[in-house]
Design a protein around this motif. Structure first.
Motif, PDB file in Angstrom:
ATOM      1  N   LEU A  95       0.829  -1.202   0.000  1.00  0.00           N
ATOM      2  CA  LEU A  95       0.000   0.000   0.000  1.00  0.00           C
ATOM      3  C   LEU A  95       0.867   1.257   0.000  1.00  0.00           C
ATOM      4  CD1 LEU A  95      -2.724  -1.138   2.562  1.00  0.00           C
ATOM      5  CD2 LEU A  95      -2.994  -0.896   0.083  1.00  0.00           C
ATOM      6  N   PRO A  96       0.291   2.402  -0.380  1.00  0.00           N
ATOM      7  CA  PRO A  96       1.078   3.639  -0.451  1.00  0.00           C
ATOM      8  C   PRO A  96       1.754   4.032   0.865  1.00  0.00           C
ATOM      9  CG  PRO A  96      -0.987   3.911  -1.629  1.00  0.00           C
ATOM     10  CD  PRO A  96      -1.076   2.598  -0.930  1.00  0.00           C
ATOM     11  N   ASN A  97       1.155   3.658   2.005  1.00  0.00           N
ATOM     12  CA  ASN A  97       1.760   4.017   3.293  1.00  0.00           C
ATOM     13  C   ASN A  97       2.826   3.030   3.752  1.00  0.00           C
ATOM     14  OD1 ASN A  97       0.224   1.818   4.021  1.00  0.00           O
ATOM     15  ND2 ASN A  97      -0.739   2.788   5.797  1.00  0.00           N
ATOM     16  N   GLY A  98       3.138   2.028   2.915  1.00  0.00           N
ATOM     17  CA  GLY A  98       4.169   1.060   3.254  1.00  0.00           C
ATOM     18  C   GLY A  98       3.659  -0.214   3.886  1.00  0.00           C
ATOM     19  N   ASP A  99       2.372  -0.282   4.211  1.00  0.00           N
ATOM     20  CA  ASP A  99       1.821  -1.532   4.732  1.00  0.00           C
ATOM     21  C   ASP A  99       1.887  -2.605   3.643  1.00  0.00           C
ATOM     22  OD1 ASP A  99       1.244  -0.392   7.161  1.00  0.00           O
ATOM     23  OD2 ASP A  99      -0.881  -0.082   6.739  1.00  0.00           O
ATOM     24  N   VAL A 100       2.148  -3.835   4.066  1.00  0.00           N
ATOM     25  CA  VAL A 100       2.267  -4.965   3.140  1.00  0.00           C
ATOM     26  C   VAL A 100       1.061  -5.878   3.328  1.00  0.00           C
ATOM     27  CG1 VAL A 100       3.637  -6.982   2.504  1.00  0.00           C
ATOM     28  CG2 VAL A 100       4.788  -4.844   3.158  1.00  0.00           C
ATOM     29  N   LEU A 101       0.327  -6.098   2.255  1.00  0.00           N
ATOM     30  CA  LEU A 101      -0.821  -6.999   2.278  1.00  0.00           C
ATOM     31  C   LEU A 101      -0.427  -8.351   1.695  1.00  0.00           C
ATOM     32  CD1 LEU A 101      -3.679  -4.645   1.004  1.00  0.00           C
ATOM     33  CD2 LEU A 101      -2.973  -5.099   3.367  1.00  0.00           C
ATOM     34  N   VAL A 102      -0.913  -9.426   2.320  1.00  0.00           N
ATOM     35  CA  VAL A 102      -0.603 -10.780   1.891  1.00  0.00           C
ATOM     36  C   VAL A 102      -1.901 -11.561   1.737  1.00  0.00           C
ATOM     37  CG1 VAL A 102       0.620 -12.908   2.439  1.00  0.00           C
ATOM     38  CG2 VAL A 102       1.577 -10.704   3.141  1.00  0.00           C
ATOM     39  N   ALA A 103      -2.136 -12.091   0.553  1.00  0.00           N
ATOM     40  CA  ALA A 103      -3.295 -12.958   0.319  1.00  0.00           C
ATOM     41  C   ALA A 103      -2.937 -14.370   0.762  1.00  0.00           C
ATOM     42  CB  ALA A 103      -3.690 -12.941  -1.147  1.00  0.00           C
ATOM     43  N   GLU A 104      -3.710 -14.899   1.722  1.00  0.00           N
ATOM     44  CA  GLU A 104      -3.492 -16.251   2.241  1.00  0.00           C
ATOM     45  C   GLU A 104      -4.616 -17.146   1.714  1.00  0.00           C
ATOM     46  OE1 GLU A 104      -1.877 -16.059   6.600  1.00  0.00           O
ATOM     47  OE2 GLU A 104      -3.133 -14.304   6.268  1.00  0.00           O
ATOM     48  N   SER A 105      -4.251 -18.070   0.841  1.00  0.00           N
ATOM     49  CA  SER A 105      -5.257 -18.932   0.215  1.00  0.00           C
ATOM     50  C   SER A 105      -4.558 -20.124  -0.398  1.00  0.00           C
ATOM     51  CB  SER A 105      -6.036 -18.159  -0.861  1.00  0.00           C
ATOM     52  OG  SER A 105      -5.155 -17.558  -1.792  1.00  0.00           O
ATOM     53  N   THR A 106      -5.333 -21.140  -0.708  1.00  0.00           N
ATOM     54  CA  THR A 106      -4.757 -22.330  -1.314  1.00  0.00           C
ATOM     55  C   THR A 106      -5.780 -23.029  -2.190  1.00  0.00           C
ATOM     56  OG1 THR A 106      -3.470 -24.316  -0.834  1.00  0.00           O
ATOM     57  CG2 THR A 106      -5.409 -23.951   0.524  1.00  0.00           C
ATOM     58  N   GLN A 107      -5.293 -23.966  -2.971  1.00  0.00           N
ATOM     59  CA  GLN A 107      -6.188 -24.788  -3.782  1.00  0.00           C
ATOM     60  C   GLN A 107      -7.003 -25.688  -2.878  1.00  0.00           C
ATOM     61  OE1 GLN A 107      -4.327 -26.570  -7.160  1.00  0.00           O
ATOM     62  NE2 GLN A 107      -6.014 -27.992  -7.563  1.00  0.00           N
ATOM     63  N   VAL A 108      -8.273 -25.859  -3.201  1.00  0.00           N
ATOM     64  CA  VAL A 108      -9.152 -26.716  -2.404  1.00  0.00           C
ATOM     65  C   VAL A 108      -9.515 -27.944  -3.224  1.00  0.00           C
ATOM     66  CG1 VAL A 108     -10.068 -24.789  -1.071  1.00  0.00           C
ATOM     67  CG2 VAL A 108     -11.234 -25.480  -3.163  1.00  0.00           C
TER      68      VAL A 108
END
Length: 436
Positions: A89-102
């Motif tokens: 994100l612009p403020n430096g926060d890091v987003l992580v998508a946590e997901s997997t194949q089902v």
């Protein structure tokens, strides 16, 4: 040991016998890499394809990947749940998508065996369906703060922020959510922009156009070579273009079996992608690839590969084969190249302009490939030279276990390179040896 484990063990034994037989047929082919690779003649594997996946072990305390000379690596965040993709994100926060194949429907004994093997390799399970926010509060290269940014999603993968709208690529749709600058969480309901067929190659990467007016989304095929028919593949194996102002969408390019990472080459403004090619034809046949993406371009799947090499296992369409585009750069057979990020010259010391690629690693070959982060140098808007390693050491020397498997790659807020590792459950941070 449960039934799934017993089946996985039996499959491993059958697979070992098949591997030995195929090795006796001749020496392993040279890796198919570069702008003009030598792609071996196809050797269809029939009903018993090469099935070799390492058991997921994870990292022990103090263990980490091996950084290339002049680089160093540290864990930016640990203890995640199958982290796949990263967005800063612009403020430096890091987003992580946590997901997997089902787990999907099992259509054959081999399908059941494949699913059992994938569970052992931590490639199939219960999806967290969450996006997590990470914040490095003291600028030491380690995230001290962790928040649930979004939850209740459907196998989230790609993410994008344009103005006050945050976009998520779920497996079945692209959804737009209202976003306030600096927010730690999004709880408001979203608005679907487009629906996709889920399952199969389930990841949905997202990339905004440089002007912010369009959004590009990668949608993989359901099957390997359309063995369930082309009707179920309609609208798949493609990159979509979404016009955000008009609310319309179209297929931008097709014949891409599983286009995952997307990136812009800034000098030319051309879109590039990495693609996972088909299985069952040999260790290096065909190679996965990095390619520029032409508007209206067709790249061969399922009828042919690496240009116009016909796949005899598929009912043919000569007109489609005739217009198939040869990719720009081969990335080796079955490397499962997923992550893609443009690295400006000097991002990592000694590295010129080029693309960083997260290679998740193979299953359909006798000697494993991938399981590393590589770099392809560019000059004048095109690949220019042999690849270089950025991170290795994700795979045990005997190939029986994987400590990690790299997926998404992106630039960190501090100029580092961040890598999602969905077996190690880590976000790795790569910098120069003398950087912080």
């Amino acid at each position: 040991m449960n039934l799934s484990g017993i089946v996985a063990r039996i499959v491993a034994l059958i697979g070992a016998a098949a591997l030995l037989w195929r090795r006796l047929q001749g020496a392993a082919p040279e890796p198919a890499w570069g702008r003009a690779p030598v792609v071996p003649v196809a050797k269809p594997q029939g009903t018993i394809p090469t099935l070799k996946m390492p058991t997921a072990r994870g990292w022990t305390d103090g263990q980490k990947p091996v950084a290339a000379p002049g680089l160093k690596v540290n864990a930016f965040a640990t203890g995640l749940e199958h982290p796949r993709w990263i967005h800063v994100l612009p403020n430096g926060d890091v987003l992580v998508a946590e997901s997997t194949q089902v787990q999907g429907p099992v259509r054959s004994v081999f399908g059941y065996a494949m699913q059992a093997t994938m569970r052992r390799a931590d490639a199939l399970g219960v999806s967290a369906n969450r996006i997590t926010l990470l914040r490095d509060t003291d600028s030491d290269g380690i995230a001290e703060r962790r928040e649930t940014f979004m939850e209740g999603l459907n196998q989230p993968f790609g993410m994008a922020l344009l103005g006050d709208t945050f976009y998520v690529g779920n497996t079945d749709s692209v959804v737009a959510f209202p976003y306030a600058a600096g927010a730690d969480r999004i709880a408001a309901p979203g608005r679907k922009l487009i629906e996709f067929k889920p399952a199969g190659h389930w990841t949905r990467s997202l990339l905004p156009s440089p002007d912010g007016e369009r959004l590009y989304a990668g949608v993989g095929s359901l099957t390997n070579i359309a063995e369930s028919g082309m009707e179920v593949e309609e609208g798949r194996a493609a990159i979509y273009e979404l016009d955000l102002a008009r609310g319309t969408s179209r297929i931008f390019a097709s014949g891409l079996r599983n286009a995952v990472g997307l990136a812009w080459e800034p000098q030319t403004g051309v879109l590039w992608t990495v693609v996972n090619e088909r299985d069952g034809l040999g260790d290096e046949t065909p190679p996965d690839y990095l390619t520029s993406v032409r508007d209206g371009g067709f790249y061969g799947w399922p009828y042919c590969y690496w240009g116009q090499t016909v796949d005899d296992r598929v009912p043919q369409d000569p007109t489609a084969v005739a217009r198939a585009i040869t990719p720009d750069y081969a990335l080796g057979g079955h490397t499962a190249s997923l992550g893609l990020c443009w690295l400006p010259a000097g991002t990592l010391p000694g590295f010129p302009d080029g693309m960083a690629i997260g290679q998740h690693g193979s299953w359909n070959r006798s000697t494993l490939s991938g399981y590393k982060v590589v770099f392809v140098p560019f000059a004048n808007g095109r690949p220019a030279g042999p690849p270089r390693d950025i991170l290795t050491g994700f795979l045990a020397p005997d190939e029986r276990e994987s400590y990690g498997r790299p997926v998404g790659v992106t630039l960190g807020p501090d100029g580092s390179v961040l890598v999602a590792d969905d077996v190690g459950d880590v976000i790795w941070r790569v910098t120069g040896e003398r950087q912080g």
